[in-house]
Design a protein around this motif. Sequence first.
Motif, PDB file in Angstrom:
ATOM      1  N   LEU A   1      -0.819  10.920  -8.619  1.00 37.88           N
ATOM      2  CA  LEU A   1      -2.074  10.698  -7.893  1.00 37.88           C
ATOM      3  C   LEU A   1      -1.818  10.583  -6.390  1.00 37.88           C
ATOM      4  CD1 LEU A   1      -3.838   8.149 -10.287  1.00 37.88           C
ATOM      5  CD2 LEU A   1      -4.506  10.535  -9.854  1.00 37.88           C
ATOM      6  N   LEU A   2      -0.738   9.917  -6.020  1.00 36.70           N
ATOM      7  CA  LEU A   2      -0.378   9.802  -4.604  1.00 36.70           C
ATOM      8  C   LEU A   2      -0.057  11.175  -4.019  1.00 36.70           C
ATOM      9  CD1 LEU A   2       1.868   6.609  -4.772  1.00 36.70           C
ATOM     10  CD2 LEU A   2      -0.437   6.763  -3.823  1.00 36.70           C
ATOM     11  N   TYR A   3       0.614  11.999  -4.807  1.00 34.96           N
ATOM     12  CA  TYR A   3       0.954  13.351  -4.369  1.00 34.96           C
ATOM     13  C   TYR A   3      -0.308  14.151  -4.048  1.00 34.96           C
ATOM     14  CZ  TYR A   3       3.168  17.969  -4.386  1.00 34.96           C
ATOM     15  OH  TYR A   3       3.617  19.221  -4.030  1.00 34.96           O
TER      16      TYR A   3
ATOM     17  N   SER B   1      12.712  11.432  -2.627  1.00 36.85           N
ATOM     18  CA  SER B   1      13.128  10.094  -2.188  1.00 36.85           C
ATOM     19  C   SER B   1      12.126   9.041  -2.638  1.00 36.85           C
ATOM     20  CB  SER B   1      13.268  10.065  -0.663  1.00 36.85           C
ATOM     21  OG  SER B   1      14.275  10.944  -0.226  1.00 36.85           O
ATOM     22  N   PHE B   2      10.835   9.369  -2.538  1.00 40.92           N
ATOM     23  CA  PHE B   2       9.795   8.427  -2.940  1.00 40.92           C
ATOM     24  C   PHE B   2       9.974   8.029  -4.403  1.00 40.92           C
ATOM     25  CE2 PHE B   2       5.666   7.061  -4.420  1.00 40.92           C
ATOM     26  CZ  PHE B   2       5.147   6.342  -3.358  1.00 40.92           C
TER      27      PHE B   2
ATOM     28  N   MET C   1       0.854  -1.187   0.000  1.00 44.75           N
ATOM     29  CA  MET C   1       0.000   0.000   0.000  1.00 44.75           C
ATOM     30  C   MET C   1       0.888   1.234   0.000  1.00 44.75           C
ATOM     31  SD  MET C   1      -1.150   2.594   2.148  1.00 44.75           S
ATOM     32  CE  MET C   1      -2.623   3.550   2.456  1.00 44.75           C
ATOM     33  N   PHE C   2       0.611   2.163  -0.903  1.00 44.45           N
ATOM     34  CA  PHE C   2       1.394   3.385  -1.036  1.00 44.45           C
ATOM     35  C   PHE C   2       0.511   4.603  -0.790  1.00 44.45           C
ATOM     36  CE2 PHE C   2       3.209   0.171  -3.783  1.00 44.45           C
ATOM     37  CZ  PHE C   2       4.568   0.243  -3.522  1.00 44.45           C
ATOM     38  N   HIS C   3       1.081   5.601  -0.118  1.00 46.97           N
ATOM     39  CA  HIS C   3       0.421   6.903   0.028  1.00 46.97           C
ATOM     40  C   HIS C   3       1.477   7.935   0.403  1.00 46.97           C
ATOM     41  CE1 HIS C   3      -0.513   6.293   4.639  1.00 46.97           C
ATOM     42  NE2 HIS C   3       0.756   6.148   4.340  1.00 46.97           N
TER      43      HIS C   3
END
Length: 200
Positions: A171-173, A155-156, A126-128
């Motif tokens: 989208l995560l941003y 870094s991400f 899971m990423f966020h």
Amino acid sequence: MRLKKGSPDVNPPAEQPDNERVVIYSQQIESGGTGYSVYLPDTLQSTRTGYVELMRLLDTASDTDQVTFNLAHSGGDSVLGIELCYAIMNSSATTLSRVTAPCYSIGSMIALSSDVVRMAPHTFLMFHGYSGTFTGKSSALLKEVEAYNTHFWGSFRRICMPFLTNKEVELLYRDDDLYVKWNDPGLSARIARHYKSRGV
């Protein structure tokens, strides 16, 4: 942290609860080096205590050594987590992430830092984005958030791309969440392009 050969440490010191310990087992492997099996706490705490020895191990390991991370991880402190990710990526040892249960947030970033990632059935990554608390003067807060935002997302991208696409990171941003499951049709392609980009 406990570096063990053989049976696990059944008498951890009282000042370091079980859920905050890094546990490492070691044994000789066919390459002539040492194989290390690492079990991280469920959540990364904000203190570096217990992780310094692990990061030193990664820094001093040779190319005949292998370090395996057994990951069932709920996330935690992103500053410490990113430091650990870079220690894994920069290690001379062969590094392997075994995702044995769902991994969230920084746990997913740790998984992608290794030379190889393997996901057990029914697991996911899971990423966020990050969350946190900043205190101080208003002008200082704005500068701090801007500086950390640059650090985290830079870094991400370095750690998680191209396993994740640029569109997915965007989208995560914007505060979306992303789940990559063990049986996703595109998982093999994600893994292949991720490690090809690193020359693994």
